[in-house]
Design an enzyme around this catalytic site. Structure first.
Site, mmCIF file in Angstrom:
data_model
loop_
_atom_site.group_PDB
_atom_site.id
_atom_site.type_symbol
_atom_site.label_atom_id
_atom_site.label_comp_id
_atom_site.label_asym_id
_atom_site.label_seq_id
_atom_site.Cartn_x
_atom_site.Cartn_y
_atom_site.Cartn_z
ATOM 1 C CD GLU A 151 -5.718 -16.541 -4.709
ATOM 2 O OE1 GLU A 151 -6.386 -17.407 -5.307
ATOM 3 O OE2 GLU A 151 -5.634 -15.282 -4.997
ATOM 4 C CE LYS A 205 3.305 -28.199 19.785
ATOM 5 N NZ LYS A 205 2.521 -27.387 18.962
ATOM 6 C CB SER A 232 13.932 -23.789 8.761
ATOM 7 O OG SER A 232 12.663 -23.041 8.950
ATOM 8 C CD GLU A 275 -0.704 -22.713 14.925
ATOM 9 O OE1 GLU A 275 0.359 -22.224 15.519
ATOM 10 O OE2 GLU A 275 -0.580 -23.387 14.202
ATOM 11 C CB ALA A 289 5.354 -24.100 4.629
#
Length: 215
Positions: A50, A65, A126, A151, A163
């Site tokens: 999409e 991080k 979650s 990624e 999300a």
């Protein structure tokens, strides 16, 4: 050899050059995905993708991080321990598109699949669902070839909606949301899963009805 060590040994140890490599890798993988989608449309008259979103992790996010992982903020640690600096999110209509697309990506002979995390079959606590692939792509410079990590996250529209909102909510609470928020988000994740399943069934029913009409 580990890709990060390859980069460091090749003399690429400054921030601007490393980020140039990640940006180049993002372009390479993004173009490959667009070509795969175009080919699928050409052959099957149907597009599994999409839309595609690309992003490079900000310096602030990279440092945070590394600190969470207990690492010093060095370029070597960044390359070693941050696999999502270059990220592509691929949004599909149906669950079946996700696995079809993942198979097509894995079949590309100039991409190397380093690891796969299937959070669709095995969601996070979650409620988060997505299909993650860590790949390396060769970046051809004028005097060398550098394998660089990207990624790829593949999910449905409904998964992406959940999300995105979950990220915004937890960002407001700085990752420490009240229990009732986490509970309600898990409930919404279950609703999203049901919606994806029902929409897939509806699409299959439509395709079968169309085939019967053509016959």
């Amino acid at each position: 050899m580990d890709d990060s060590k390859y980069i460091m040994q090749d003399g690429i140890d400054d921030w601007e050059t490393v980020m140039f490599l990640y940006n180049s890798a993002l372009k390479e993988v993004g173009t490959k995905l667009e070509i795969l989608n175009d080919e699928f449309v050409h052959i099957h008259k149907y597009n599994p993708i999409e839309y595609i979103k690309r992003r490079i992790k900000s310096p602030e996010s990279i440092v945070k991080k590394l600190k969470r992982g207990g690492y010093e903020s060095t370029i070597e640690n960044m390359i070693d321990h941050c696999n999502d600096i270059a990220g592509i999110r691929v949004v599909c209509s149906f669950n079946s598109d996700i696995y079809r697309l993942a198979e097509m990506i894995g079949a590309q002979n100039d991409l190397t699949v380093v690891s796969v995390k299937d959070y669709i079959k095995h969601p996070k606590d979650s409620g988060y669902k997505s299909y993650h692939m860590l790949v390396t792509v060769p970046i051809f410079l004028s005097d060398r070839v550098i394998n660089t990590k990207v990624e790829i996250q593949i999910r449905t529209i409904a998964m992406d909606f959940w999300a995105t909102l979950e990220h915004k909510i937890y960002y407001k609470f700085e990752g420490d949301a009240p229990d009732y928020i986490s509970r309600d988000l898990r409930t919404c994740a279950a609703i999203v899963s049901d919606l994806d399943e029902k929409m897939l069934q509806l699409n299959q029913a439509i395709m079968e009805a169309k085939q019967e009409t053509e016959e």
